[in-house]
Design an enzyme around this catalytic site. Structure first.
Site, short mmCIF file in Angstrom:
data_model
loop_
_atom_site.label_atom_id
_atom_site.label_comp_id
_atom_site.label_asym_id
_atom_site.label_seq_id
_atom_site.Cartn_x
_atom_site.Cartn_y
_atom_site.Cartn_z
N TYR A 184 -13.89 20.92 -7.43
CA TYR A 184 -12.95 21.30 -6.37
C TYR A 184 -12.18 22.52 -6.87
O TYR A 184 -11.34 22.43 -7.76
CB TYR A 184 -12.00 20.15 -6.06
CG TYR A 184 -11.08 20.35 -4.86
CD1 TYR A 184 -11.08 21.52 -4.11
CD2 TYR A 184 -10.20 19.35 -4.47
CE1 TYR A 184 -10.24 21.70 -3.03
CE2 TYR A 184 -9.35 19.50 -3.39
CZ TYR A 184 -9.38 20.67 -2.68
OH TYR A 184 -8.54 20.85 -1.60
N LYS A 205 -16.62 22.40 -3.97
CA LYS A 205 -15.79 22.58 -2.78
C LYS A 205 -14.94 23.81 -3.07
O LYS A 205 -13.97 23.75 -3.84
CB LYS A 205 -14.91 21.35 -2.53
CG LYS A 205 -13.99 21.47 -1.31
CD LYS A 205 -13.10 20.25 -1.22
CE LYS A 205 -12.25 20.24 0.05
NZ LYS A 205 -11.26 21.32 0.12
#
Length: 301
Positions: A139, A167
């Site tokens: 992330y 992400k």
């Protein structure tokens, strides 16, 4: 790992945390919201991330939410659990629990607050990865974590067969192309900036996770289909409509508060308010106009 990457493509709603009137996590309403998103054609949900107010939840609350979502999801709906914490120890606890309750993958931001060097972030992520047999998704959100990921660190992470994607919520979409070039085609890149979904897809992303998706999942599902079909002019027109809604949401006292009110209006559930210190948002004429605008755009699909 022998992971079916197709289950990680498409539109993933960053799931809002839902609380009851006593500020306790509302698991029943959370399950109802997951069912709604399943019916709207999204590929899955991302649990306890930024939109899910993960850093405002206790470890026990994060476990309860993850388990409730996994139960509601079933076998045909992908669940990604964000397990990032300041400490690697706490992240491992969450990762092991996520594996136990049957999520499809885990994800984590770099360790927050301390401005750690890349070597510490690498240690943090690898400690989490090595603790379970689940696929891992990086992330990357430097505007909140303060960590700008070096390309050499990304390459080392992407070379790990357990790391299946990233992400990427970094706002410049240039890095979508860089990450794709470094990691190759068999890697999932989730676009994380909702207002740039079309741009992110064109620059290398092959999926999306977003906080405003929850208010208008139908629009993002259609946008994804238009991009897949190469109908870029129509996709651009729809992205502009989506951005019109995002602009309105951002003009409210808090994005998460406004989003929850819109979700309540559109889907007939009580999504409540965000947890303090986020500001509450009342269901006023402005919020109603946002919900009406989304309904109008959905009707035009």
């Amino acid at each position: 790992m022998n992971t079916d990457l197709n289950k990680f493509k498409g539109i993933f709603v960053a799931l809002n945390a839902i609380y009851d009137e006593n500020d306790s996590v509302d698991l029943d309403t959370t399950k109802k919201l997951v069912e709604i998103y399943k019916q709207k054609g999204v590929s899955g949900v991302y649990v306890c991330g930024s939109t899910g107010e993960g850093f405002l939840l206790s470890t026990e609350e994060r476990m309860k939410i993850t388990e409730a979502v996994a139960e509601s999801a079933g076998d045909d709906f992908t669940v990604i659990a964000h397990v990032g914490c300041a400490s690697s120890r706490e992240s491992v606890i969450l990762a092991k629990h996520a594996e136990k309750v049957g999520v499809d993958a885990i994800s984590a931001v770099p360790s927050v607050y301390y401005r750690l060097p890349a070597a510490s972030v690498e240690l943090h992520w690898n400690t989490i990865i090595d603790s379970v047999d689940l696929p891992f998704i990086i992330y990357n959100i430097p505007q909140l974590t303060g960590f700008n990921m070096p390309y050499d660190l990304f390459k080392r992470m992407a070379d790990n067969p357990k790391v299946i994607g990233i992400k990427n919520s970094e706002e410049p979409i240039y890095n979508m192309e860089r990450f794709r070039t470094i990691a190759g085609k068999d890697f999932i890149i989730f676009n994380g900036s909702d207002e740039q979904y079309l741009g992110g897809r064109l620059m290398g992303a092959n999926a999306g996770i977003g906080g405003t998706y929850g208010t208008m999942p139908e629009l993002f599902v259609q946008l994804d289909k238009l991009i897949d079909c190469g109908e870029i002019d129509k996709a651009k027109e729809l992205q502009f409509k989506i951005n019109d809604v995002i602009f309105d949401l951002l003009s409210c006292a808090s994005l998460y508060g406004a989003a929850k009110q819109v979700i309540s209006l559109r889907f007939g559930i009580n999504a409540g308010q965000p947890r303090k210190p986020f500001l509450p948002v009342e269901c006023d004429d402005k919020v109603k106009s946002i919900a009406d605008k989304i309904n109008k755009y959905v009707a035009e699909l």
